[in-house]
Design an enzyme around this catalytic site. Structure first.
Site, PDB file in Angstrom:
ATOM      1  N   GLY A 171      26.195 -20.963  49.016  1.00  0.00           N
ATOM      2  CA  GLY A 171      25.912 -21.540  47.684  1.00  0.00           C
ATOM      3  C   GLY A 171      27.125 -21.446  46.649  1.00  0.00           C
ATOM      4  O   GLY A 171      27.388 -22.109  45.798  1.00  0.00           O
ATOM      5  N   GLU A 223      27.966 -15.013  42.757  1.00  0.00           N
ATOM      6  CA  GLU A 223      26.660 -15.189  43.128  1.00  0.00           C
ATOM      7  C   GLU A 223      26.438 -16.723  42.428  1.00  0.00           C
ATOM      8  O   GLU A 223      26.348 -16.726  41.172  1.00  0.00           O
ATOM      9  CB  GLU A 223      25.698 -14.218  43.059  1.00  0.00           C
ATOM     10  CG  GLU A 223      24.279 -14.613  43.455  1.00  0.00           C
ATOM     11  CD  GLU A 223      24.016 -14.897  44.661  1.00  0.00           C
ATOM     12  OE1 GLU A 223      24.853 -15.635  45.496  1.00  0.00           O
ATOM     13  OE2 GLU A 223      22.973 -14.310  45.542  1.00  0.00           O
ATOM     14  N   ASP A 224      25.575 -17.720  43.182  1.00  0.00           N
ATOM     15  CA  ASP A 224      25.529 -18.888  42.474  1.00  0.00           C
ATOM     16  C   ASP A 224      24.192 -18.729  41.743  1.00  0.00           C
ATOM     17  O   ASP A 224      24.177 -19.266  40.483  1.00  0.00           O
ATOM     18  CB  ASP A 224      25.442 -20.020  43.464  1.00  0.00           C
ATOM     19  CG  ASP A 224      24.507 -19.614  44.692  1.00  0.00           C
ATOM     20  OD1 ASP A 224      24.030 -18.447  44.768  1.00  0.00           O
ATOM     21  OD2 ASP A 224      23.771 -20.629  45.478  1.00  0.00           O
ATOM     22  N   ASP A 271      17.674 -15.054  41.526  1.00  0.00           N
ATOM     23  CA  ASP A 271      16.343 -15.413  41.596  1.00  0.00           C
ATOM     24  C   ASP A 271      15.356 -14.323  41.538  1.00  0.00           C
ATOM     25  O   ASP A 271      15.383 -13.490  40.340  1.00  0.00           O
ATOM     26  CB  ASP A 271      16.229 -16.211  42.799  1.00  0.00           C
ATOM     27  CG  ASP A 271      14.534 -16.730  42.844  1.00  0.00           C
ATOM     28  OD1 ASP A 271      14.155 -17.071  41.744  1.00  0.00           O
ATOM     29  OD2 ASP A 271      14.100 -17.305  43.886  1.00  0.00           O
ATOM     30  N   LYS A 300      17.688 -16.620  36.984  1.00  0.00           N
ATOM     31  CA  LYS A 300      16.173 -16.859  36.546  1.00  0.00           C
ATOM     32  C   LYS A 300      15.511 -15.710  36.039  1.00  0.00           C
ATOM     33  O   LYS A 300      15.021 -14.856  37.003  1.00  0.00           O
ATOM     34  CB  LYS A 300      15.330 -17.279  37.719  1.00  0.00           C
ATOM     35  CG  LYS A 300      15.886 -18.747  38.335  1.00  0.00           C
ATOM     36  CD  LYS A 300      15.070 -19.329  39.556  1.00  0.00           C
ATOM     37  CE  LYS A 300      15.638 -20.340  40.369  1.00  0.00           C
ATOM     38  NZ  LYS A 300      15.085 -20.680  41.558  1.00  0.00           N
ATOM     39  N   PHE A 323      13.142 -24.726  40.975  1.00  0.00           N
ATOM     40  CA  PHE A 323      13.981 -24.837  42.118  1.00  0.00           C
ATOM     41  C   PHE A 323      14.998 -25.585  41.707  1.00  0.00           C
ATOM     42  O   PHE A 323      14.891 -27.146  41.222  1.00  0.00           O
ATOM     43  CB  PHE A 323      13.540 -25.219  43.354  1.00  0.00           C
ATOM     44  CG  PHE A 323      14.425 -25.193  44.619  1.00  0.00           C
ATOM     45  CD1 PHE A 323      14.559 -23.982  45.189  1.00  0.00           C
ATOM     46  CD2 PHE A 323      15.167 -26.297  44.927  1.00  0.00           C
ATOM     47  CE1 PHE A 323      15.427 -23.870  46.033  1.00  0.00           C
ATOM     48  CE2 PHE A 323      15.895 -26.182  45.971  1.00  0.00           C
ATOM     49  CZ  PHE A 323      15.946 -24.961  46.686  1.00  0.00           C
ATOM     50  N   VAL A 324      16.403 -25.364  41.820  1.00  0.00           N
ATOM     51  CA  VAL A 324      17.721 -26.133  41.315  1.00  0.00           C
ATOM     52  C   VAL A 324      18.664 -26.450  42.405  1.00  0.00           C
ATOM     53  O   VAL A 324      18.558 -25.545  43.470  1.00  0.00           O
ATOM     54  CB  VAL A 324      18.449 -25.440  40.136  1.00  0.00           C
ATOM     55  CG1 VAL A 324      17.367 -25.428  38.777  1.00  0.00           C
ATOM     56  CG2 VAL A 324      18.829 -24.223  40.444  1.00  0.00           C
ATOM     57  N   ASP A 334      21.798 -25.657  47.033  1.00  0.00           N
ATOM     58  CA  ASP A 334      21.163 -26.687  48.255  1.00  0.00           C
ATOM     59  C   ASP A 334      19.924 -26.691  48.355  1.00  0.00           C
ATOM     60  O   ASP A 334      19.152 -25.853  47.873  1.00  0.00           O
ATOM     61  CB  ASP A 334      21.580 -26.435  49.753  1.00  0.00           C
ATOM     62  CG  ASP A 334      21.044 -25.361  50.151  1.00  0.00           C
ATOM     63  OD1 ASP A 334      21.039 -24.312  49.475  1.00  0.00           O
ATOM     64  OD2 ASP A 334      20.473 -25.509  51.334  1.00  0.00           O
ATOM     65  N   ARG A 347      24.473 -30.063  47.565  1.00  0.00           N
ATOM     66  CA  ARG A 347      25.700 -29.145  47.095  1.00  0.00           C
ATOM     67  C   ARG A 347      26.795 -29.964  46.376  1.00  0.00           C
ATOM     68  O   ARG A 347      27.526 -29.342  45.629  1.00  0.00           O
ATOM     69  CB  ARG A 347      26.168 -28.438  48.219  1.00  0.00           C
ATOM     70  CG  ARG A 347      25.066 -27.270  49.323  1.00  0.00           C
ATOM     71  CD  ARG A 347      26.009 -26.553  49.990  1.00  0.00           C
ATOM     72  NE  ARG A 347      25.153 -25.842  50.958  1.00  0.00           N
ATOM     73  CZ  ARG A 347      24.596 -24.695  50.700  1.00  0.00           C
ATOM     74  NH1 ARG A 347      24.633 -24.261  49.707  1.00  0.00           N
ATOM     75  NH2 ARG A 347      23.662 -24.247  51.817  1.00  0.00           N
TER      76      ARG A 347
HETATM   77  P1  IMP Z   1      17.330 -13.843  45.423  1.00  0.00           P
HETATM   78  O1  IMP Z   1      17.742 -13.035  46.613  1.00  0.00           O
HETATM   79  O2  IMP Z   1      15.751 -13.963  45.322  1.00  0.00           O
HETATM   80  O3  IMP Z   1      17.803 -13.183  44.164  1.00  0.00           O
HETATM   81  O4  IMP Z   1      17.731 -15.100  45.991  1.00  0.00           O
HETATM   82  C1  IMP Z   1      19.128 -15.570  45.879  1.00  0.00           C
HETATM   83  C2  IMP Z   1      19.692 -16.636  46.736  1.00  0.00           C
HETATM   84  O5  IMP Z   1      18.542 -17.526  46.981  1.00  0.00           O
HETATM   85  C3  IMP Z   1      20.753 -17.383  46.088  1.00  0.00           C
HETATM   86  O6  IMP Z   1      22.161 -17.150  46.586  1.00  0.00           O
HETATM   87  C4  IMP Z   1      20.469 -18.694  46.658  1.00  0.00           C
HETATM   88  O7  IMP Z   1      21.182 -19.005  47.965  1.00  0.00           O
HETATM   89  C5  IMP Z   1      18.814 -18.823  47.029  1.00  0.00           C
HETATM   90  N1  IMP Z   1      18.439 -19.447  45.671  1.00  0.00           N
HETATM   91  C6  IMP Z   1      17.471 -19.027  44.801  1.00  0.00           C
HETATM   92  N2  IMP Z   1      17.104 -19.780  44.121  1.00  0.00           N
HETATM   93  C7  IMP Z   1      17.441 -20.961  44.379  1.00  0.00           C
HETATM   94  C8  IMP Z   1      17.273 -22.376  43.848  1.00  0.00           C
HETATM   95  O8  IMP Z   1      16.426 -22.608  42.771  1.00  0.00           O
HETATM   96  N3  IMP Z   1      17.911 -23.460  44.600  1.00  0.00           N
HETATM   97  C9  IMP Z   1      18.781 -23.193  45.677  1.00  0.00           C
HETATM   98  N4  IMP Z   1      18.921 -21.692  46.081  1.00  0.00           N
HETATM   99  C10 IMP Z   1      18.259 -20.827  45.575  1.00  0.00           C
END
Ligand code: IMP
Length: 179
Positions: A47, A102-103, A106, A134, A155-156, A162, A168
């Site tokens: 991402g 990091e994109d 979450d 978030k 979700f974005v 993606d 993307r």
């Molecule tokens: P985390 O480990 O829960 O912080 O999630 C991080 C990863 O989940 C990111 O690097 C994204 O690849 C994916 N991700 C989390 N939220 C989204 C979203 O809203 N859209 C797309 N990918 C997401």
């Protein structure tokens, strides 16, 4: 503007122009903080590849290097709770100032797990530069030094992010639209 990806519809949340402005500001802040330190940026694939390309150019002319790792904790639109598909690093980490690109943060699981792995290699410092956070979903302790936008727990897609492998290529960010 509404876009359709597979079975879902998304509406624009952040425009390309606003993203460009914030990424430039982040690049300027990084230059202020890291002048003379030649940081090593690590982009988290897949991402972050679009964000990483723009942020690195926003850091010119400061000397810096970039590499990528591939981490995955997502399937469809929900976190799986496990970190999969790790591609290793081709750089010496010891003594380096690391900036993780990091994109989206979450729950924070991906980066907090990855940071504990990186610490074994004795970097001089580790900072996070995230395009999106978030805050209401954050469930792991993370110090996010640089962030462009806080967004709602939705979700974005777009600008590298993606939905099931697609979406993307859009230069704005779109939020899931259930209306
Ligand atoms: P985390 O480990 O829960 O912080 O999630 C991080 C990863 O989940 C990111 O690097 C994204 O690849 C994916 N991700 C989390 N939220 C989204 C979203 O809203 N859209 C797309 N990918 C997401």
């Amino acid at each position: 503007m509404i876009i359709e990806i597979k079975d879902l519809r998304f509406k624009e949340l952040i425009s390309a122009a606003t993203i460009a402005e914030k990424v430039k500001e982040m690049g300027a802040a990084i230059q202020d903080d890291y002048g003379g330190k030649k940081p090593l940026m690590i982009g988290v694939l897949n991402g972050a590849f679009v964000f990483a390309a723009d942020l690195m150019r926003a850091c010119a002319p400061m000397p810096c290097e970039i590499t990528f790792t591939k981490l995955s904790s997502y399937k469809g639109t929900e976190s799986t709770g496990t970190l999969e598909s790790v591609i290793g690093l081709d750089f010496e980490i010891e003594g380096r100032h690391i900036i993780l690109l990091e994109d989206i943060v979450d729950t924070g699981f991906t980066l907090s797990t990855y940071i504990s792995q990186l610490r074994f290699f004795n970097p001089a410092s580790i900072a996070i530069a995230a395009l999106l956070v978030k805050p209401d979903a954050l469930n792991f302790p993370l110090d996010i030094k640089y962030r462009c936008f806080d967004i709602p727990k939705a979700f974005v897609v777009g600008y590298g992010l993606d939905y099931d492998g697609e979406g993307r290529q859009f230069d704005s960010i779109y939020q899931l639209y259930e209306g």
